[in-house]
Design a protein around this motif. Structure first.
Motif, PDB file in Angstrom:
ATOM      1  N   GLU A 138       2.580   6.594  18.163  1.00  0.00           N
ATOM      2  CA  GLU A 138       3.240   6.021  16.987  1.00  0.00           C
ATOM      3  C   GLU A 138       2.869   4.544  16.829  1.00  0.00           C
ATOM      4  OE1 GLU A 138       4.839   7.863  19.315  1.00  0.00           O
ATOM      5  OE2 GLU A 138       5.050   9.673  18.100  1.00  0.00           O
ATOM      6  N   GLU A 139       2.825   3.815  17.944  1.00  0.00           N
ATOM      7  CA  GLU A 139       2.479   2.402  17.884  1.00  0.00           C
ATOM      8  C   GLU A 139       1.030   2.217  17.433  1.00  0.00           C
ATOM      9  OE1 GLU A 139       2.545  -1.765  18.225  1.00  0.00           O
ATOM     10  OE2 GLU A 139       4.104  -0.281  17.938  1.00  0.00           O
ATOM     11  N   LEU A 140       0.136   3.049  17.938  1.00  0.00           N
ATOM     12  CA  LEU A 140      -1.265   2.965  17.522  1.00  0.00           C
ATOM     13  C   LEU A 140      -1.405   3.255  16.032  1.00  0.00           C
ATOM     14  CD1 LEU A 140      -3.030   4.706  20.533  1.00  0.00           C
ATOM     15  CD2 LEU A 140      -3.046   2.273  19.976  1.00  0.00           C
ATOM     16  N   MET A 141      -0.669   4.242  15.533  1.00  0.00           N
ATOM     17  CA  MET A 141      -0.731   4.566  14.109  1.00  0.00           C
ATOM     18  C   MET A 141      -0.178   3.413  13.272  1.00  0.00           C
ATOM     19  SD  MET A 141       0.296   8.614  14.335  1.00  0.00           S
ATOM     20  CE  MET A 141       0.638   8.754  12.617  1.00  0.00           C
ATOM     21  N   ARG A 142       0.924   2.794  13.729  1.00  0.00           N
ATOM     22  CA  ARG A 142       1.502   1.662  13.014  1.00  0.00           C
ATOM     23  C   ARG A 142       0.511   0.503  12.953  1.00  0.00           C
ATOM     24  NH1 ARG A 142       3.475  -3.044  13.814  1.00  0.00           N
ATOM     25  NH2 ARG A 142       3.275  -2.964  16.063  1.00  0.00           N
ATOM     26  N   ARG A 143      -0.138   0.218  14.085  1.00  0.00           N
ATOM     27  CA  ARG A 143      -1.128  -0.864  14.113  1.00  0.00           C
ATOM     28  C   ARG A 143      -2.279  -0.579  13.147  1.00  0.00           C
ATOM     29  NH1 ARG A 143      -1.772  -1.900  20.597  1.00  0.00           N
ATOM     30  NH2 ARG A 143       0.379  -2.471  20.992  1.00  0.00           N
ATOM     31  N   HIS A 144      -2.746   0.663  13.146  1.00  0.00           N
ATOM     32  CA  HIS A 144      -3.846   1.034  12.255  1.00  0.00           C
ATOM     33  C   HIS A 144      -3.421   0.902  10.796  1.00  0.00           C
ATOM     34  CE1 HIS A 144      -7.369   3.012  10.698  1.00  0.00           C
ATOM     35  NE2 HIS A 144      -6.583   3.833  10.034  1.00  0.00           N
ATOM     36  N   LEU A 145      -2.227   1.371  10.496  1.00  0.00           N
ATOM     37  CA  LEU A 145      -1.731   1.295   9.126  1.00  0.00           C
ATOM     38  C   LEU A 145      -1.680  -0.150   8.649  1.00  0.00           C
ATOM     39  CD1 LEU A 145      -0.396   2.582   6.607  1.00  0.00           C
ATOM     40  CD2 LEU A 145       1.785   2.241   7.757  1.00  0.00           C
ATOM     41  N   PHE A 146      -1.089  -1.033   9.444  1.00  0.00           N
ATOM     42  CA  PHE A 146      -0.959  -2.419   9.022  1.00  0.00           C
ATOM     43  C   PHE A 146      -2.293  -3.147   9.003  1.00  0.00           C
ATOM     44  CE2 PHE A 146       3.542  -1.699  10.077  1.00  0.00           C
ATOM     45  CZ  PHE A 146       4.080  -2.093   8.866  1.00  0.00           C
ATOM     46  N   ALA A 147      -3.273  -2.644   9.747  1.00  0.00           N
ATOM     47  CA  ALA A 147      -4.592  -3.280   9.740  1.00  0.00           C
ATOM     48  C   ALA A 147      -5.431  -2.828   8.550  1.00  0.00           C
ATOM     49  CB  ALA A 147      -5.326  -2.955  11.039  1.00  0.00           C
ATOM     50  N   THR A 148      -5.089  -1.675   7.962  1.00  0.00           N
ATOM     51  CA  THR A 148      -5.944  -1.119   6.913  1.00  0.00           C
ATOM     52  C   THR A 148      -5.300  -1.038   5.540  1.00  0.00           C
ATOM     53  OG1 THR A 148      -5.276   1.126   7.525  1.00  0.00           O
ATOM     54  CG2 THR A 148      -7.276   0.271   8.553  1.00  0.00           C
ATOM     55  N   VAL A 149      -3.986  -1.249   5.457  1.00  0.00           N
ATOM     56  CA  VAL A 149      -3.291  -1.093   4.185  1.00  0.00           C
ATOM     57  C   VAL A 149      -2.764  -2.448   3.727  1.00  0.00           C
ATOM     58  CG1 VAL A 149      -1.314  -0.023   3.046  1.00  0.00           C
ATOM     59  CG2 VAL A 149      -2.672   1.289   4.664  1.00  0.00           C
ATOM     60  N   ASN A 150      -2.992  -2.748   2.461  1.00  0.00           N
ATOM     61  CA  ASN A 150      -2.512  -3.985   1.869  1.00  0.00           C
ATOM     62  C   ASN A 150      -1.110  -3.734   1.302  1.00  0.00           C
ATOM     63  OD1 ASN A 150      -1.905  -6.091   0.119  1.00  0.00           O
ATOM     64  ND2 ASN A 150      -4.013  -6.311  -0.591  1.00  0.00           N
ATOM     65  N   PRO A 151      -0.073  -4.393   1.854  1.00  0.00           N
ATOM     66  CA  PRO A 151       1.293  -4.153   1.366  1.00  0.00           C
ATOM     67  C   PRO A 151       1.460  -4.433  -0.131  1.00  0.00           C
ATOM     68  CG  PRO A 151       1.328  -5.438   3.386  1.00  0.00           C
ATOM     69  CD  PRO A 151      -0.104  -5.332   2.956  1.00  0.00           C
ATOM     70  N   GLU A 152       0.760  -5.434  -0.650  1.00  0.00           N
ATOM     71  CA  GLU A 152       0.851  -5.744  -2.083  1.00  0.00           C
ATOM     72  C   GLU A 152       0.304  -4.591  -2.920  1.00  0.00           C
ATOM     73  OE1 GLU A 152       1.906  -7.250  -5.494  1.00  0.00           O
ATOM     74  OE2 GLU A 152       2.510  -8.050  -3.551  1.00  0.00           O
ATOM     75  N   GLN A 153      -0.776  -3.977  -2.440  1.00  0.00           N
ATOM     76  CA  GLN A 153      -1.345  -2.824  -3.146  1.00  0.00           C
ATOM     77  C   GLN A 153      -0.344  -1.655  -3.151  1.00  0.00           C
ATOM     78  OE1 GLN A 153      -4.941  -1.332  -1.380  1.00  0.00           O
ATOM     79  NE2 GLN A 153      -5.291   0.152  -2.996  1.00  0.00           N
ATOM     80  N   LEU A 154       0.362  -1.456  -2.050  1.00  0.00           N
ATOM     81  CA  LEU A 154       1.372  -0.395  -2.000  1.00  0.00           C
ATOM     82  C   LEU A 154       2.496  -0.663  -2.997  1.00  0.00           C
ATOM     83  CD1 LEU A 154       1.762   0.320   1.820  1.00  0.00           C
ATOM     84  CD2 LEU A 154       0.618   1.721   0.109  1.00  0.00           C
ATOM     85  N   ARG A 155       2.937  -1.921  -3.091  1.00  0.00           N
ATOM     86  CA  ARG A 155       3.999  -2.268  -4.050  1.00  0.00           C
ATOM     87  C   ARG A 155       3.541  -2.019  -5.488  1.00  0.00           C
ATOM     88  NH1 ARG A 155       5.379  -5.898  -0.004  1.00  0.00           N
ATOM     89  NH2 ARG A 155       3.880  -7.505  -0.565  1.00  0.00           N
ATOM     90  N   ARG A 156       2.301  -2.405  -5.793  1.00  0.00           N
ATOM     91  CA  ARG A 156       1.779  -2.179  -7.151  1.00  0.00           C
ATOM     92  C   ARG A 156       1.705  -0.697  -7.462  1.00  0.00           C
ATOM     93  NH1 ARG A 156      -2.042  -6.113  -5.704  1.00  0.00           N
ATOM     94  NH2 ARG A 156      -3.602  -4.502  -5.497  1.00  0.00           N
TER      95      ARG A 156
END
Length: 82
Positions: A41-59
């Motif tokens: 779970e921690e590895l997946m969280r790290r990967h997600l935050f390294a590859t996904v732009n939070p601003e893009q998700l909000r838009r």
């Protein structure tokens, strides 16, 4: 894979690490990196935050267009093969 055994003092230092660490020699030259053991779970969280732009998700969330879950897409694709 090669194993390097640490003395108790170094092992205690590494046991407290929660993120990637540069390992250096006495002169300060980097000889490698140490990544602590992490849960899946921690590895997946790290990967997600390294590859996904939070601003893009909000838009994307703010757009009115219909979105589909992975399961909905899979079901649709299965229906095409029938």
């Amino acid at each position: 894979m090669t194993t390097v055994k640490l003395d108790d003092k170094s092992a205690a230092q590494f046991a407290q690490v929660t993120d990637l660490v540069a390992v250096t020699d006495a002169a300060g030259r980097t000889v490698g990196y140490f990544a602590p053991v992490a849960t899946r779970e921690e590895l997946m969280r790290r990967h997600l935050f390294a590859t996904v732009n939070p601003e893009q998700l909000r838009r994307q969330k703010a757009t009115p267009e219909k979105t589909y879950t992975t399961e909905e897409v899979k079901a649709y694709l299965r229906s095409l093969g029938k």
